[in-house]
Design a protein around this motif. Structure first.
Motif, mmCIF file in Angstrom:
data_model
loop_
_atom_site.group_PDB
_atom_site.id
_atom_site.type_symbol
_atom_site.label_atom_id
_atom_site.label_comp_id
_atom_site.label_asym_id
_atom_site.label_seq_id
_atom_site.Cartn_x
_atom_site.Cartn_y
_atom_site.Cartn_z
ATOM 1 N N MET A 61 6.219 11.549 14.250
ATOM 2 C CA MET A 61 6.477 11.410 12.836
ATOM 3 C C MET A 61 5.133 11.385 12.108
ATOM 4 O O MET A 61 4.165 10.813 12.587
ATOM 5 N N ARG A 62 5.132 12.020 10.971
ATOM 6 C CA ARG A 62 3.942 12.030 10.122
ATOM 7 C C ARG A 62 4.340 11.467 8.752
ATOM 8 O O ARG A 62 5.334 11.893 8.175
ATOM 9 N N VAL A 63 3.552 10.507 8.272
ATOM 10 C CA VAL A 63 3.816 9.876 6.982
ATOM 11 C C VAL A 63 2.587 10.034 6.109
ATOM 12 O O VAL A 63 1.464 9.734 6.536
ATOM 13 N N ARG A 64 2.813 10.495 4.897
ATOM 14 C CA ARG A 64 1.733 10.618 3.909
ATOM 15 C C ARG A 64 2.003 9.574 2.828
ATOM 16 O O ARG A 64 3.121 9.492 2.317
ATOM 17 N N PHE A 65 0.986 8.789 2.507
ATOM 18 C CA PHE A 65 1.134 7.665 1.589
ATOM 19 C C PHE A 65 0.055 7.738 0.522
ATOM 20 O O PHE A 65 -1.116 7.942 0.820
ATOM 21 N N LYS A 66 0.473 7.575 -0.735
ATOM 22 C CA LYS A 66 -0.476 7.595 -1.844
ATOM 23 C C LYS A 66 -0.104 6.496 -2.822
ATOM 24 O O LYS A 66 1.066 6.290 -3.124
ATOM 25 N N MET A 67 -1.115 5.789 -3.277
ATOM 26 C CA MET A 67 -0.951 4.741 -4.294
ATOM 27 C C MET A 67 -1.739 5.163 -5.521
ATOM 28 O O MET A 67 -2.819 5.733 -5.405
ATOM 29 N N ASP A 68 -1.203 4.855 -6.700
ATOM 30 C CA ASP A 68 -1.987 5.033 -7.917
ATOM 31 C C ASP A 68 -1.458 4.074 -8.973
ATOM 32 O O ASP A 68 -0.461 3.390 -8.774
ATOM 33 N N GLY A 69 -2.173 4.016 -10.076
ATOM 34 C CA GLY A 69 -1.791 3.101 -11.145
ATOM 35 C C GLY A 69 -2.399 1.732 -10.940
ATOM 36 O O GLY A 69 -3.337 1.556 -10.171
ATOM 37 N N GLY A 70 -1.869 0.771 -11.641
ATOM 38 C CA GLY A 70 -2.387 -0.587 -11.564
ATOM 39 C C GLY A 70 -3.459 -0.808 -12.616
ATOM 40 O O GLY A 70 -3.811 0.089 -13.385
ATOM 41 N N PHE A 71 -3.979 -2.014 -12.655
ATOM 42 C CA PHE A 71 -4.990 -2.381 -13.645
ATOM 43 C C PHE A 71 -6.360 -1.788 -13.356
ATOM 44 O O PHE A 71 -7.117 -1.466 -14.250
ATOM 45 N N VAL A 72 -6.694 -1.675 -12.087
ATOM 46 C CA VAL A 72 -8.038 -1.260 -11.696
ATOM 47 C C VAL A 72 -7.952 0.028 -10.870
ATOM 48 O O VAL A 72 -7.143 0.130 -9.951
ATOM 49 N N TYR A 73 -8.813 0.992 -11.182
ATOM 50 C CA TYR A 73 -8.869 2.224 -10.407
ATOM 51 C C TYR A 73 -9.751 1.985 -9.190
ATOM 52 O O TYR A 73 -10.919 1.634 -9.307
ATOM 53 N N LEU A 74 -9.183 2.163 -8.013
ATOM 54 C CA LEU A 74 -9.933 2.031 -6.766
ATOM 55 C C LEU A 74 -9.848 3.372 -6.045
ATOM 56 O O LEU A 74 -8.799 3.738 -5.524
ATOM 57 N N PRO A 75 -10.955 4.136 -6.027
ATOM 58 C CA PRO A 75 -10.920 5.483 -5.440
ATOM 59 C C PRO A 75 -10.351 5.530 -4.028
ATOM 60 O O PRO A 75 -9.596 6.429 -3.696
#
Length: 100
Positions: free
Chosen positions: A1-15
């Motif tokens: 199994m391959r899982v791709r995960f992405k987070m964005d948004g929130g108060f602070v941008y963390l590259p």
């Protein structure tokens, strides 16, 4: 199994958190791979709707994109905090712990 995960948004941008992470069960320990598969199943991931409706005022909430691919299935979901389903939240926490 391959899982791709992405987070964005929130108060602070963390590259480091905004870059997608790909997790392949072949690259995990046997125990971690089994746990990821269990979390996917417990969350009913392949039956989840593609998008969830963000709550009002959700501009600063974290957003998640999760894509999972197995030989039998391929599915992508877009979620916004707060995640009410405990099984889906557990999956997100597992994936967050594996961000590169």
């Amino acid at each position: 199994m391959r899982v791709r995960f992405k987070m964005d948004g929130g108060f602070v941008y963390l590259p480091a958190r905004s870059e997608p992470t790909t997790i392949d069960t072949d690259d995990l320990s046997a125990e971690e791979a089994k746990e990821l598969e269990r979390l996917i199943e417990a969350a009913g991931f392949f039956e989840l709707p593609e998008t969830s409706t963000p709550p009002r005022g959700a501009a600063d909430y974290l957003r998640y994109t999760i894509s999972a691919t197995t030989p039998e299935h391929s599915h992508t979901v877009h979620l916004t905090d707060p995640i009410e389903d405990a099984h889906v939240q557990a999956l997100v926490e597992f994936l967050e712990a594996h961000i590169n």
